[in-house]
Scaffold this motif. Sequence first.
Motif, PDB file in Angstrom:
ATOM      1  N   ALA A  50     -22.748 -46.627 -22.090  1.00 58.43           N
ATOM      2  CA  ALA A  50     -23.041 -47.290 -20.500  1.00 58.43           C
ATOM      3  C   ALA A  50     -23.058 -48.912 -20.306  1.00 58.43           C
ATOM      4  CB  ALA A  50     -23.741 -46.842 -20.205  1.00 58.43           C
ATOM      5  N   VAL A  51     -24.025 -48.864 -21.344  1.00 58.29           N
ATOM      6  CA  VAL A  51     -24.618 -50.723 -20.746  1.00 58.29           C
ATOM      7  C   VAL A  51     -23.379 -51.247 -21.599  1.00 58.29           C
ATOM      8  CG1 VAL A  51     -25.949 -52.227 -21.786  1.00 58.29           C
ATOM      9  CG2 VAL A  51     -27.092 -50.058 -21.451  1.00 58.29           C
ATOM     10  N   ALA A  52     -23.324 -50.724 -22.528  1.00 56.33           N
ATOM     11  CA  ALA A  52     -21.998 -51.752 -23.427  1.00 56.33           C
ATOM     12  C   ALA A  52     -20.468 -51.882 -22.144  1.00 56.33           C
ATOM     13  CB  ALA A  52     -21.262 -50.961 -24.612  1.00 56.33           C
ATOM     14  N   ALA A  53     -19.944 -50.635 -21.879  1.00 55.34           N
ATOM     15  CA  ALA A  53     -19.170 -50.563 -21.252  1.00 55.34           C
ATOM     16  C   ALA A  53     -19.428 -51.783 -19.619  1.00 55.34           C
ATOM     17  CB  ALA A  53     -18.543 -48.819 -20.530  1.00 55.34           C
ATOM     18  N   LEU A  54     -20.099 -51.163 -19.224  1.00 55.67           N
ATOM     19  CA  LEU A  54     -20.488 -52.057 -17.985  1.00 55.67           C
ATOM     20  C   LEU A  54     -20.658 -53.028 -17.449  1.00 55.67           C
ATOM     21  CD1 LEU A  54     -22.870 -49.002 -16.043  1.00 55.67           C
ATOM     22  CD2 LEU A  54     -20.140 -49.496 -15.793  1.00 55.67           C
ATOM     23  N   SER A  55     -21.474 -53.438 -18.872  1.00 49.27           N
ATOM     24  CA  SER A  55     -21.795 -55.211 -18.822  1.00 49.27           C
ATOM     25  C   SER A  55     -20.162 -55.556 -19.981  1.00 49.27           C
ATOM     26  CB  SER A  55     -22.536 -55.291 -20.439  1.00 49.27           C
ATOM     27  OG  SER A  55     -22.368 -55.081 -21.532  1.00 49.27           O
ATOM     28  N   ALA A  56     -19.672 -55.360 -19.613  1.00 49.22           N
ATOM     29  CA  ALA A  56     -18.072 -55.963 -20.343  1.00 49.22           C
ATOM     30  C   ALA A  56     -16.907 -55.925 -19.291  1.00 49.22           C
ATOM     31  CB  ALA A  56     -17.250 -55.324 -21.537  1.00 49.22           C
ATOM     32  N   GLY A  57     -17.544 -55.025 -17.657  1.00 51.47           N
ATOM     33  CA  GLY A  57     -16.655 -55.393 -17.343  1.00 51.47           C
ATOM     34  C   GLY A  57     -15.984 -53.816 -16.590  1.00 51.47           C
ATOM     35  N   GLU A  73     -14.738 -45.223 -16.448  1.00 56.20           N
ATOM     36  CA  GLU A  73     -14.152 -45.793 -17.657  1.00 56.20           C
ATOM     37  C   GLU A  73     -15.683 -45.785 -18.420  1.00 56.20           C
ATOM     38  OE1 GLU A  73     -12.801 -46.781 -22.230  1.00 56.20           O
ATOM     39  OE2 GLU A  73     -12.056 -45.235 -19.195  1.00 56.20           O
ATOM     40  N   ALA A  74     -16.632 -46.287 -18.040  1.00 48.70           N
ATOM     41  CA  ALA A  74     -17.887 -46.039 -18.776  1.00 48.70           C
ATOM     42  C   ALA A  74     -18.546 -44.709 -19.236  1.00 48.70           C
ATOM     43  CB  ALA A  74     -19.054 -47.089 -17.901  1.00 48.70           C
ATOM     44  N   LEU A  75     -18.600 -44.263 -17.929  1.00 50.82           N
ATOM     45  CA  LEU A  75     -19.287 -42.735 -18.340  1.00 50.82           C
ATOM     46  C   LEU A  75     -18.300 -42.077 -19.467  1.00 50.82           C
ATOM     47  CD1 LEU A  75     -20.954 -41.138 -16.855  1.00 50.82           C
ATOM     48  CD2 LEU A  75     -19.011 -40.329 -15.190  1.00 50.82           C
ATOM     49  N   ALA A  76     -16.847 -41.995 -19.694  1.00 48.22           N
ATOM     50  CA  ALA A  76     -16.504 -41.356 -19.546  1.00 48.22           C
ATOM     51  C   ALA A  76     -16.303 -42.209 -21.840  1.00 48.22           C
ATOM     52  CB  ALA A  76     -14.885 -41.747 -20.259  1.00 48.22           C
ATOM     53  N   PHE A  77     -16.389 -42.999 -22.054  1.00 50.67           N
ATOM     54  CA  PHE A  77     -17.588 -44.261 -22.910  1.00 50.67           C
ATOM     55  C   PHE A  77     -18.337 -43.636 -23.717  1.00 50.67           C
ATOM     56  CE2 PHE A  77     -18.637 -47.933 -25.872  1.00 50.67           C
ATOM     57  CZ  PHE A  77     -17.641 -47.380 -26.804  1.00 50.67           C
TER      58      PHE A  77
END
Length: 327
Positions: free
Chosen positions: A281-288, A293-297
Motif C-alpha cells: 500500500a505504501v509503495a503504491a500510494l507514495s508512487a501516486g 489500484e493500491a488496494l489491489a496491489f
Amino acid sequence: MQQILVAGETLVDFIPEEPGPLDEVETFHRRAGGAPANVAVGLARLGRPPAFWTRVGTDPFGDFLADALADAGVPTEHVERDPDAKTGLAFVSLDPDADRAFSFHRDGSADTRMEPGGVDGAALADTDWVHAGGVTLADEPARTATLDLLARAREADATVSFDPNARPELWTDFDFPGSCREAFALADVVKVSPEDLDAAGYDGAAVDESDPASATEVAAAVAADGPHTVLVTLGGAGAFAYATPDAPWNDGDEPLAVDHGGYDAEPVDTTGAGDAFTAGAVAALSAGESLAEALAFANAVAARTTTEKGAMTALPDRDAVAALRGE
C-alpha cells in the motif's frame, strides 16, 4: 519518487517446523522479523528501499538481523546497535489454517530503548513518507521516540502512516486504546485489522469479512480521530479502504470507499501478511497510484507472502506480485 522512512522494532522470529501449540513444538527455524522491519524489507523487494530506524543488540542475534536487513537492500545508516540490551525475540505458533500466535521475549530489549532524535532533522527533511508501528508505543523510551518522530514528520509535511499492530501481552505499562488515538491524531494513513480495531476500542466486531462495506462505519470513526485514509485488512477476503475528501487520492467532495476481494492463494504461513500489505500500500500510494489500484496491489503482495514460511523471507518482488495478478 517519494523518499520513505520506516521506524520500529526488528526481532528474531522463531517459526515452528509444524503447526501446533507452542508447548508442543519441537523444532523452530530462525527468521528475521518485526512488523516495521518486514515493511522496510517489503518496500525494498518492491524496488522502494526505505531508510529504516531500528535498534538491535550487539549480540549474535543483532548481527543476524543487521546482516539480513543489509542483504535485503535496506539502507542501514539508522540501524542502531545497543551494547547494553539484548535483541528481542518472538516465538510463533501456527494453527492448521496457518494463522499465527506470538510469544514475545523483549522485556528491556534493544528495540524498547530507541530514543528521541534517532532520526535527525536533516534526514527527516529529505523524507516524504514516514511509517511506524504500534509495538514501540508499549515501552519507554521507544514510546516517546516514536510519537516524537511522527509529530516531527507531520511538521515537515511528510505523509505519516501507522499500523497499531495489536499485541495484547506487550501492553503492561500503557493504555493501548489511548495510545492508538494519540498516534492516529498524528497519522494520515492508518492500516488496521478487525482485531486491531477491537483492541483499540472501536467496533471491529461489526466488520463482516464477507461484506467489506460493513467496515465503512468503523473506518469513518477511525478517520474522525485523525487520519484521512483508513485501510482495513480482511484476511482471505481482501481489504477495504476509506478516504475522506482530505486524502490526496480522493478527488471528490464525499468520502471515498473502495474494496478488493483479494487473490486466491494456498496459505502456508500468514506471519507478516499484514506487513506485506502495508508495504504494498505504501509503495503504491507514495508512487501516486489510485486508492483502488493500491488496494489491489497490496492484496497481491500479502497473498503472495502467505505461500511461504516466515515473514521477511517470504516477501515478494514485483515480478512475483505481477505473476500472481496474471500480468
